[in-house]
Enzyme design. Structure first.
Site, PDB file in Angstrom:
ATOM      1  N   GLY A 290      11.819  12.359  -5.387  1.00  0.00           N
ATOM      2  CA  GLY A 290      10.462  12.624  -4.878  1.00  0.00           C
ATOM      3  C   GLY A 290      10.467  13.591  -3.706  1.00  0.00           C
ATOM      4  O   GLY A 290      11.507  14.143  -3.329  1.00  0.00           O
TER       5      GLY A 290
ATOM      6  N   ASP B 235      15.610   6.564  -9.533  1.00  0.00           N
ATOM      7  CA  ASP B 235      14.205   6.974  -9.592  1.00  0.00           C
ATOM      8  C   ASP B 235      13.708   6.736 -11.013  1.00  0.00           C
ATOM      9  O   ASP B 235      14.458   6.940 -11.971  1.00  0.00           O
ATOM     10  CB  ASP B 235      14.096   8.470  -9.233  1.00  0.00           C
ATOM     11  CG  ASP B 235      12.711   8.844  -8.730  1.00  0.00           C
ATOM     12  OD1 ASP B 235      12.611   9.338  -7.597  1.00  0.00           O
ATOM     13  OD2 ASP B 235      11.723   8.636  -9.490  1.00  0.00           O
TER      14      ASP B 235
ATOM     15  N   SER C 236       8.456   8.629 -12.292  1.00  0.00           N
ATOM     16  CA  SER C 236       7.024   8.468 -12.578  1.00  0.00           C
ATOM     17  C   SER C 236       6.214   9.563 -11.900  1.00  0.00           C
ATOM     18  O   SER C 236       5.102   9.879 -12.316  1.00  0.00           O
ATOM     19  CB  SER C 236       6.534   7.095 -12.104  1.00  0.00           C
ATOM     20  OG  SER C 236       6.723   6.972 -10.717  1.00  0.00           O
TER      21      SER C 236
ATOM     22  N   LEU D  84      12.737   0.039 -10.400  1.00  0.00           N
ATOM     23  CA  LEU D  84      13.232  -1.049  -9.539  1.00  0.00           C
ATOM     24  C   LEU D  84      12.444  -2.343  -9.711  1.00  0.00           C
ATOM     25  O   LEU D  84      12.862  -3.399  -9.233  1.00  0.00           O
ATOM     26  CB  LEU D  84      13.193  -0.612  -8.072  1.00  0.00           C
ATOM     27  CG  LEU D  84      14.156   0.529  -7.728  1.00  0.00           C
ATOM     28  CD1 LEU D  84      13.670   1.263  -6.490  1.00  0.00           C
ATOM     29  CD2 LEU D  84      15.564   0.013  -7.521  1.00  0.00           C
TER      30      LEU D  84
ATOM     31  N   SER E  29       4.373   3.882   7.118  1.00  0.00           N
ATOM     32  CA  SER E  29       3.344   4.897   7.309  1.00  0.00           C
ATOM     33  C   SER E  29       2.489   4.559   8.525  1.00  0.00           C
ATOM     34  O   SER E  29       2.283   3.378   8.853  1.00  0.00           O
ATOM     35  CB  SER E  29       2.458   4.921   6.064  1.00  0.00           C
ATOM     36  OG  SER E  29       1.276   5.628   6.320  1.00  0.00           O
TER      37      SER E  29
ATOM     38  N   TYR F  88      -2.813   0.586  -0.671  1.00  0.00           N
ATOM     39  CA  TYR F  88      -1.581   1.296  -0.319  1.00  0.00           C
ATOM     40  C   TYR F  88      -1.125   0.890   1.086  1.00  0.00           C
ATOM     41  O   TYR F  88       0.021   0.503   1.307  1.00  0.00           O
ATOM     42  CB  TYR F  88      -1.825   2.814  -0.401  1.00  0.00           C
ATOM     43  CG  TYR F  88      -0.779   3.636   0.307  1.00  0.00           C
ATOM     44  CD1 TYR F  88       0.448   3.893  -0.295  1.00  0.00           C
ATOM     45  CD2 TYR F  88      -1.016   4.150   1.583  1.00  0.00           C
ATOM     46  CE1 TYR F  88       1.410   4.629   0.372  1.00  0.00           C
ATOM     47  CE2 TYR F  88      -0.072   4.890   2.246  1.00  0.00           C
ATOM     48  CZ  TYR F  88       1.152   5.129   1.632  1.00  0.00           C
ATOM     49  OH  TYR F  88       2.094   5.854   2.304  1.00  0.00           O
TER      50      TYR F  88
ATOM     51  N   LYS G 105       2.247  -1.378   2.606  1.00  0.00           N
ATOM     52  CA  LYS G 105       3.185  -0.962   3.664  1.00  0.00           C
ATOM     53  C   LYS G 105       3.272  -2.048   4.740  1.00  0.00           C
ATOM     54  O   LYS G 105       4.352  -2.358   5.238  1.00  0.00           O
ATOM     55  CB  LYS G 105       2.751   0.369   4.283  1.00  0.00           C
ATOM     56  CG  LYS G 105       2.860   1.560   3.336  1.00  0.00           C
ATOM     57  CD  LYS G 105       4.304   1.846   2.952  1.00  0.00           C
ATOM     58  CE  LYS G 105       4.432   2.973   1.941  1.00  0.00           C
ATOM     59  NZ  LYS G 105       5.770   3.075   1.333  1.00  0.00           N
TER      60      LYS G 105
ATOM     61  N   LEU H 115      -4.061  17.233   1.947  1.00  0.00           N
ATOM     62  CA  LEU H 115      -4.692  18.471   2.415  1.00  0.00           C
ATOM     63  C   LEU H 115      -3.855  19.725   2.146  1.00  0.00           C
ATOM     64  O   LEU H 115      -4.376  20.703   1.598  1.00  0.00           O
ATOM     65  CB  LEU H 115      -4.972  18.350   3.923  1.00  0.00           C
ATOM     66  CG  LEU H 115      -5.616  19.580   4.565  1.00  0.00           C
ATOM     67  CD1 LEU H 115      -6.991  19.847   3.970  1.00  0.00           C
ATOM     68  CD2 LEU H 115      -5.706  19.415   6.085  1.00  0.00           C
TER      69      LEU H 115
HETATM   70  C1  UD1 Z   1      -2.962   9.286   3.998  1.00  0.00           C
HETATM   71  C2  UD1 Z   1      -2.396   8.157   4.819  1.00  0.00           C
HETATM   72  C3  UD1 Z   1      -0.903   8.212   4.845  1.00  0.00           C
HETATM   73  C4  UD1 Z   1      -0.365   8.273   3.466  1.00  0.00           C
HETATM   74  C5  UD1 Z   1      -0.916   9.479   2.757  1.00  0.00           C
HETATM   75  C6  UD1 Z   1      -0.404   9.449   1.340  1.00  0.00           C
HETATM   76  C7  UD1 Z   1      -3.773   7.430   6.684  1.00  0.00           C
HETATM   77  C8  UD1 Z   1      -4.089   7.622   8.123  1.00  0.00           C
HETATM   78  N1  UD1 Z   1      -2.841   8.246   6.187  1.00  0.00           N
HETATM   79  O1  UD1 Z   1      -2.839  10.441   4.761  1.00  0.00           O
HETATM   80  O2  UD1 Z   1      -0.405   7.063   5.467  1.00  0.00           O
HETATM   81  O3  UD1 Z   1       1.026   8.314   3.490  1.00  0.00           O
HETATM   82  O4  UD1 Z   1      -2.338   9.413   2.753  1.00  0.00           O
HETATM   83  O5  UD1 Z   1      -1.068  10.345   0.530  1.00  0.00           O
HETATM   84  O6  UD1 Z   1      -4.292   6.593   5.987  1.00  0.00           O
HETATM   85  N2  UD1 Z   1      -8.634  16.422   3.620  1.00  0.00           N
HETATM   86  C9  UD1 Z   1      -9.675  17.274   3.302  1.00  0.00           C
HETATM   87  N3  UD1 Z   1      -9.733  17.787   2.053  1.00  0.00           N
HETATM   88  C10 UD1 Z   1      -8.807  17.498   1.086  1.00  0.00           C
HETATM   89  C11 UD1 Z   1      -7.738  16.615   1.407  1.00  0.00           C
HETATM   90  C12 UD1 Z   1      -7.698  16.097   2.697  1.00  0.00           C
HETATM   91  O7  UD1 Z   1     -10.533  17.572   4.141  1.00  0.00           O
HETATM   92  O8  UD1 Z   1      -8.924  17.986  -0.060  1.00  0.00           O
HETATM   93  C13 UD1 Z   1      -8.556  15.894   4.981  1.00  0.00           C
HETATM   94  C14 UD1 Z   1      -8.606  14.377   5.026  1.00  0.00           C
HETATM   95  O9  UD1 Z   1      -9.920  13.924   5.107  1.00  0.00           O
HETATM   96  C15 UD1 Z   1      -7.776  14.090   6.278  1.00  0.00           C
HETATM   97  C16 UD1 Z   1      -6.769  15.230   6.329  1.00  0.00           C
HETATM   98  O10 UD1 Z   1      -7.300  16.251   5.497  1.00  0.00           O
HETATM   99  O11 UD1 Z   1      -8.596  14.170   7.403  1.00  0.00           O
HETATM  100  C17 UD1 Z   1      -5.402  14.830   5.819  1.00  0.00           C
HETATM  101  O12 UD1 Z   1      -5.573  14.208   4.565  1.00  0.00           O
HETATM  102  P1  UD1 Z   1      -4.332  13.841   3.615  1.00  0.00           P
HETATM  103  O13 UD1 Z   1      -3.406  14.996   3.530  1.00  0.00           O
HETATM  104  O14 UD1 Z   1      -4.891  13.299   2.349  1.00  0.00           O
HETATM  105  O15 UD1 Z   1      -3.552  12.718   4.420  1.00  0.00           O
HETATM  106  P2  UD1 Z   1      -4.083  11.359   5.076  1.00  0.00           P
HETATM  107  O16 UD1 Z   1      -5.288  10.863   4.399  1.00  0.00           O
HETATM  108  O17 UD1 Z   1      -4.108  11.560   6.537  1.00  0.00           O
END
Ligand code: UD1
Length: 339
Positions: free
Chosen positions: A10, A31, A34, A59, A125, A150, A154, A200
């Site tokens: 991964g 692994d 998946s 696992l 996390s 999720y 954790k 993101l």
């Molecule tokens: C979340 C979890 C983290 C987990 C991860 C797994 C929390 C605080 N964090 O991270 O523990 O390991 O998911 O996937 O719960 N965003 C946008 N547009 C997008 C995607 C994201 O605006 O298309 C914004 C989100 O609203 C957020 C930021 O970008 O504010 C980061 O998002 P993302 O990368 O999905 O991570 P988390 O949600 O922080």
């Protein structure tokens, strides 16, 4: 020194395998593929010159897991990444998440106890903190009710390791990741999301390269300087290196408690708009994005207090936001060449 890396093909797992091999460890990956590809094993070999061992099984298959550990009693430790990780999916399919994430850990620990394999590094996390009352968040901050299944898995997993360690030789280091991004400098390994990414950075790079039409920014009415949510982004190679330090710490008996917890972040918070602006600046690509509603379950802001990890582990993240985003963009450009 032999070590088992579950989920080693991964995203974070593969980068950790590279750092372990470069740190002198012999690695065996387990692994179920998946959410990853077996070709990652060959790409790891291209980087390090050493092919890690690889076995494909799940696992949550208790017999297979116990049998595997019975035949690898000489393991110095286990780094456990294998888990389902989509926050949104976990809310829709809670039982899948409890099943995958908890049973795999329980069987691993069972096998470790049976075969006197003592050291486990666990992928936790920052989600266990929920929205912290104080920022930056320290490891002593209270664990709040989880916002997703999720996150709940954790929290429970951390507790399972703590309780298991009380009655036998198991030692554990729980690493609470903030937001890992970027890829290995070789561009041979990186994040390979199957289907549409949730996170993101891959969404930004996929939109910029034309795989996605538009990036949605989830909310601009948060209590942050520009209204968009703030996270602590950390380069995946910095994160990977911390696992090697953690494992060595337990092997050499430097741990101060049977179970220790460390935040893995940079200590810097960046908003979604700041990330987008930085991406546009370093790539020269104008991103097609629009502001939409908040994403359910998202917290407003979180970044790490890194003092404990810096001082106790002797580990510190080295890469800044621009370098991390450039790394993620180089990876996307490389993926485009491969198709
Ligand atoms: C979340 C979890 C983290 C987990 C991860 C797994 C929390 C605080 N964090 O991270 O523990 O390991 O998911 O996937 O719960 N965003 C946008 N547009 C997008 C995607 C994201 O605006 O298309 C914004 C989100 O609203 C957020 C930021 O970008 O504010 C980061 O998002 P993302 O990368 O999905 O991570 P988390 O949600 O922080």
């Amino acid at each position: 020194m032999k070590v088992l890396v579950t989920g080693g093909t991964g995203y974070i797992g593969s980068h950790t395998v590279v750092e372990l091999q470069q740190g002198g460890f012999e690695v065996i990956i387990v692994d179920n593929l998946s959410n990853s590809y077996e070709s990652v094993v060959d790409n790891i070999e291209k980087i390090t010159g050493i092919k890690p061992g690889f076995e494909k099984f799940d696992l949550t298959d208790r017999d297979k897991t116990l049998d595997f550990l019975k035949h690898h009693k000489d393991l110095k430790g286990v780094i456990h990444f294998a888990a389902s990780k989509s926050v949104g999916e976990s809310v829709e399919k809670p039982l899948k998440y409890y099943h995958n994430n908890l049973l795999s850990l329980i069987y691993l620990l069972e096998g470790m106890v049976q075969n006197n394999i003592d050291n486990i590094v666990f992928s936790s996390s920052c989600t266990v903190y929920g929205q912290p009352d104080e920022l930056p968040v320290t490891e002593k901050a209270p664990i709040k009710k989880a916002w997703s299944t999720y996150g709940h898995t954790k929290q429970i997993s951390e507790q399972i390791i703590e309780n298991t360690s009380i009655s036998n030789g198991i030692k554990g280091i729980l690493l609470r990741y903030f937001n890992p991004i970027g890829a290995h400098d070789s561009v041979l390994i990186g994040e390979l999301p199957i289907g549409s990414p949730d996170n993101l950075i891959p969404f930004i790079t996929q939109t910029a390269i034309g795989k996605r039409e538009v990036l949605r920014v989830f909310g601009d009415d948060y209590d942050t300087p520009d209204g968009t949510a703030v996270r602590d982004y950390i380069h995946v190679v910095d994160l990977a290196k911390a696992h090697v330090v953690a494992l060595n710490r337990m092997i050499t008996g430097k741990n101060q408690a049977k179970v220790e917890i460390f935040n893995l972040g940079t200590g810097w918070g960046h908003s979604v708009l700041e990330v987008i602006n930085t991406f546009e600046k370093i790539s020269g690509v104008k991103l097609n994005y629009r502001i939409t509603e908040r994403r359910p379950g998202d917290i407003e802001k979180v970044w790490a207090d890194t003092q404990f990890a810096n001082q106790e582990l002797g580990w510190k993240a080295s890469k800044g936001l621009e370098e991390m985003i450039l790394s993620a963009w180089n990876w996307e450009l490389e993926l485009k060449k491969r198709v």
